[in-house]
Design a protein around this motif. Structure first.
Motif, PDB file in Angstrom:
ATOM      1  N   VAL A  30      -6.849  11.389   1.937  1.00 18.53           N
ATOM      2  CA  VAL A  30      -6.367  10.036   2.238  1.00 18.53           C
ATOM      3  C   VAL A  30      -4.932  10.105   2.766  1.00 18.53           C
ATOM      4  CG1 VAL A  30      -5.695   7.813   1.227  1.00 18.53           C
ATOM      5  CG2 VAL A  30      -7.905   8.820   0.651  1.00 18.53           C
ATOM      6  N   ARG A  69      -9.333  14.044  -2.914  1.00 23.77           N
ATOM      7  CA  ARG A  69      -9.471  12.745  -2.276  1.00 23.77           C
ATOM      8  C   ARG A  69      -8.082  12.224  -1.857  1.00 23.77           C
ATOM      9  NH1 ARG A  69      -9.615   7.361  -2.980  1.00 23.77           N
ATOM     10  NH2 ARG A  69     -11.389   6.257  -2.092  1.00 23.77           N
ATOM     11  N   ASP A  82     -16.565   8.693   1.769  1.00 24.93           N
ATOM     12  CA  ASP A  82     -15.775   7.798   0.931  1.00 24.93           C
ATOM     13  C   ASP A  82     -14.346   7.671   1.476  1.00 24.93           C
ATOM     14  OD1 ASP A  82     -15.051   6.286  -1.386  1.00 24.93           O
ATOM     15  OD2 ASP A  82     -14.119   8.122  -2.187  1.00 24.93           O
ATOM     16  N   VAL A  83     -13.752   8.820   1.818  1.00 22.46           N
ATOM     17  CA  VAL A  83     -12.373   8.827   2.340  1.00 22.46           C
ATOM     18  C   VAL A  83     -12.294   8.073   3.675  1.00 22.46           C
ATOM     19  CG1 VAL A  83     -10.609  10.344   3.326  1.00 22.46           C
ATOM     20  CG2 VAL A  83     -11.643  10.924   1.136  1.00 22.46           C
ATOM     21  N   ASN A 125       0.823  -1.214   0.000  1.00 23.52           N
ATOM     22  CA  ASN A 125       0.000   0.000   0.000  1.00 23.52           C
ATOM     23  C   ASN A 125       0.854   1.260   0.000  1.00 23.52           C
ATOM     24  OD1 ASN A 125      -2.539  -1.083  -0.135  1.00 23.52           O
ATOM     25  ND2 ASN A 125      -2.692  -1.372   2.080  1.00 23.52           N
ATOM     26  N   LYS A 171     -14.364   5.774   4.892  1.00 26.18           N
ATOM     27  CA  LYS A 171     -14.611   4.328   4.717  1.00 26.18           C
ATOM     28  C   LYS A 171     -13.369   3.650   4.157  1.00 26.18           C
ATOM     29  CE  LYS A 171     -19.391   3.716   5.071  1.00 26.18           C
ATOM     30  NZ  LYS A 171     -20.640   4.018   4.426  1.00 26.18           N
ATOM     31  N   HIS A 172     -12.667   4.389   3.292  1.00 28.33           N
ATOM     32  CA  HIS A 172     -11.464   3.851   2.651  1.00 28.33           C
ATOM     33  C   HIS A 172     -10.408   3.452   3.675  1.00 28.33           C
ATOM     34  CE1 HIS A 172      -7.619   4.450   0.314  1.00 28.33           C
ATOM     35  NE2 HIS A 172      -8.287   3.647  -0.478  1.00 28.33           N
ATOM     36  N   ARG A 173     -10.311   4.225   4.791  1.00 33.37           N
ATOM     37  CA  ARG A 173      -9.258   3.959   5.780  1.00 33.37           C
ATOM     38  C   ARG A 173      -9.772   3.285   7.052  1.00 33.37           C
ATOM     39  NH1 ARG A 173      -6.482   2.595   2.741  1.00 33.37           N
ATOM     40  NH2 ARG A 173      -4.739   2.310   4.128  1.00 33.37           N
TER      41      ARG A 173
END
Lengths: 271, 127
Positions: free
Chosen positions: A159, A155, A120-121, A89, A123-125
């Motif tokens: 992030v 975004r 969205d951001v 990652n 949930k991504h992390r």
């Protein structure tokens, strides 16, 4: 402007200098090229150091997975695999940063919902925070409305800051409980984001150089691109990014993004 | 090998992945391992556990790796403990060496990514 001046004496019939000829050349393009080459050199150096650190993490993960399989030790395999994932990652985000830095891109503005982007951001992390056993809270203003931004850039900026916050908690062994908070609030003419953590915090040198190109507090683990690019993204949007940080206590970033793009704001001021 | 015959290595690194990697590798090869994540913790642990060798990352926040090195090498009680520098940044290492003329050079140096054979040989030789 950079100018290179050549002078040459012109002698008369008895050999005395009677005139001087001077030739001036505008070498600004050459100087610009030199500074670009210097940046490329620094970038390659910084990226190479970053890769060394990442390779070391991947090597370590592979070692744990391989020896774990030989010993039939499920816990060790899982630990090793998490190391591999984490480093893969990191490679991904470093490559994206490098691409962003090396490519002069025109921001692609679009009007989007602030709460949708923020959700969205987060949930991504979310999974990453859980894996690191960091408590992750987010408070999003449901009525924040829309704003006009380069969605991909904004975004990646958010992030990136969240990643930094989680990283600061991950490497901090001085506290038993870690918390990362993400807040977003809509105001009349701007949207405000706030990302805070109670991780390792920054020392004075890190605070002073945080936004500098190629400066990284992560030693061989960073390229020194992340915050430099974040700052540029925010500047391009006509917003501002600020932070406060204390060593061993944590860091809080505040990002202000105007609702409408910079150009239109400037036009309004002119009118 | 019984546990009291085992040699103790202090691993100093701020990066948890490296801590886990070195700890596992060294334990697999019969060493006791103590871990510290910065120079301050390392100084406490070096006094507490009297390791046979220290692996030290010098690129840690607050220059704490460099300070730890100087503190150990200036301490009559601790200065005989061999220190192996582990870092990915060779330029930093050279700078570190050139500014440390008043203290002796480290007993060993390993660059990241770590070569397992190299570090194990070095630890075996020095510990």
């Amino acid at each position: 402007m950079h100018v290179l001046v050549y002078t040459s004496p012109i002698l008369d019939s008895i050999g005395m200098i009677s005139r001087v000829m001077e030739m001036s050349t505008d070498i600004t393009p050459i100087r610009n090229l030199q500074s670009q080459l210097e940046s490329i050199g620094l970038l390659i150096g910084s990226v190479s150091h970053g890769i060394k650190g990442l390779l070391n993490g991947l090597d370590g993960g592979m070692y744990l997975v391989n020896t774990g399989m030989k010993k039939g030790d499920q816990g060790r395999i899982q630990k090793g695999w998490e190391m591999v994932e984490r480093n893969v990652n990191r490679i991904r985000s470093q490559v994206l940063n490098i691409l962003y830095y090396t490519k002069e891109r025109e921001p692609g503005y679009e009007t989007i919902s602030a709460v949708e982007l923020a959700t969205d951001v987060c949930k991504h992390r979310e999974a990453k925070a859980a894996e690191l056993q960091v408590k992750f809270e987010w408070e999003l203003d449901e009525n924040a409305g829309n704003f006009e931004i380069d969605q991909a850039a904004m975004r990646s900026l958010l992030v990136n800051l969240l990643e930094n916050a989680l990283d600061a908690c991950r490497v901090d062994k001085k506290k038993t409980e870690h918390l990362v908070t993400f807040r977003m609030k809509g105001h009349a003419d701007h949207v405000l984001f706030e990302i805070s953590d109670n991780g390792i915090g920054m020392d004075q040198e890190t605070r002073e150089k945080a936004f500098s190109l190629f400066f990284s507090s992560k030693g061989a683990k960073g390229t020194g691109l992340g915050l430099f690019i974040s700052n540029n993204i925010i500047k391009a949007h006509g917003g501002r990014i600020e932070f406060e940080s204390k060593l061993d206590q944590g860091t809080r970033f505040e990002i202000m993004v105007p609702r409408t793009r910079v150009e239109s704001e400037l036009e309004e001021t002119a009118n | 090998m019984s546990s009291d015959e085992k040699k103790t290595i202090l691993v100093v690194d701020d990066e948890p992945d490296v801590q886990v990697y070195l700890q596992t590798l060294l334990e697999d090869n019969g060493y006791n391992v103590v871990v510290a994540q910065d120079g301050v913790e390392a100084l406490e642990k070096v006094q507490e556990s009297r390791p046979d060798l220290v692996t030290l990352d010098i690129t840690m926040p607050e220059k704490s790796g460099v300070r730890f090195y100087r503190d150990v090498k200036e301490n009559d009680d601790l200065k005989t403990i061999p220190i192996v520098i582990v870092t990915g940044i060779s330029k930093d290492f050279e700078k570190f060496i050139s500014t440390r003329k008043q203290v002796p050079p480290p007993e060993g140096y390993v660059s990241k990514p770590i070569d397992r054979e190299e570090i194990l040989d070095l630890v075996k030789k020095l510990a």
